[in-house]
Write an enzyme that holds these catalytic residues in place. Structure first.
Site: not given
Ligand code: IMP
Ligand code: MG
Length: 180
Positions: A103, A162, A111, A106-108, A47
């Site tokens: 990119d 995406d 990262l 979201d939940s973190g 992403g």
């Molecule tokens: P996390 O582990 O929930 O922080 O998710 C992070 C990853 O989920 C990002 O790097 C994206 O690849 C994907 N993601 C989170 N939110 C979105 C969204 O709104 N659109 C597309 N991909 C997302």
């Molecule tokens: Mg990602």
């Protein structure tokens, strides 16, 4: 999201001019913070590839680029919290100044996983930069050192991001209106 929504034209959330203006500011900040140092810029695939390639061209410090592939979503729109490494970094990071470019936070969980696994490689420092941060969705405390834009809970696409592999080529960050 039903399959038909893959063909819908996303609505603009952040137009390209705003993206590029903010990237110039972040690049200036990073160039200032790392003056006199050399960095290892890590692009989190897939992403971040558009955001990353635009941003690194504006950063004015010596750097090498690495690519780390992770997958946490499959085709679902909610975080599984499960992170799979699809492409690893073969170069040693020991004593290097590392910046991770992602990119969306979201939940973190993604990262956090990435930062922990990079810290285990004994770099001199590790910082993170995310184009988008969804503060309302965070499920863990994760520090993002450079943030492009804070957004709401909406599912976004475009500018490298995406939905089910689609929409990465859009020049803007958009969202798809859920049909009823
Ligand atoms: P996390 O582990 O929930 O922080 O998710 C992070 C990853 O989920 C990002 O790097 C994206 O690849 C994907 N993601 C989170 N939110 C979105 C969204 O709104 N659109 C597309 N991909 C997302
Ligand atoms: Mg990602």
């Amino acid at each position: 999201m039903p399959t038909s929504e893959k063909t819908k034209q996303p609505k603009i959330l952040i137009p390209d001019v705003k993206l590029h203006a903010r990237l110039a500011e972040i690049a200036q900040e990073i160039s200032h913070d790392y003056r006199g140092k050399e960095i290892v810029a890590i692009c989190i695939l897939k992403g971040s590839f558009v955001f990353f390639s635009d941003l690194i061209r504006l950063i004015d410090v010596p750097m090498t680029c690495e690519f780390l592939g992770v997958s946490s979503y499959g085709n679902k729109m909610v975080s599984s919290g499960e992170v799979k490494v699809t492409l690893d970094i073969n170069e040693p990071l020991e004593n290097k100044h590392v910046i991770v470019f992602d990119d969306i936070v979201d939940s973190g969980l993604t990262l956090t996983y990435i930062m922990n696994s990079l810290r285990a490689r004994n770099p001199a420092s590790v910082k993170s930069c995310a184009l988008l941060l969804k503060p309302e969705c965070l499920k863990t405390e994760v520090e993002v050192d450079y943030v492009g834009f804070k957004i709401g809970k909406e599912f976004v696409v475009g500018y490298g991001i995406d939905y089910a592999g689609q929409f990465r080529g859009l020049p803007y960050v958009g969202y798809i209106e859920q049909g009823h």
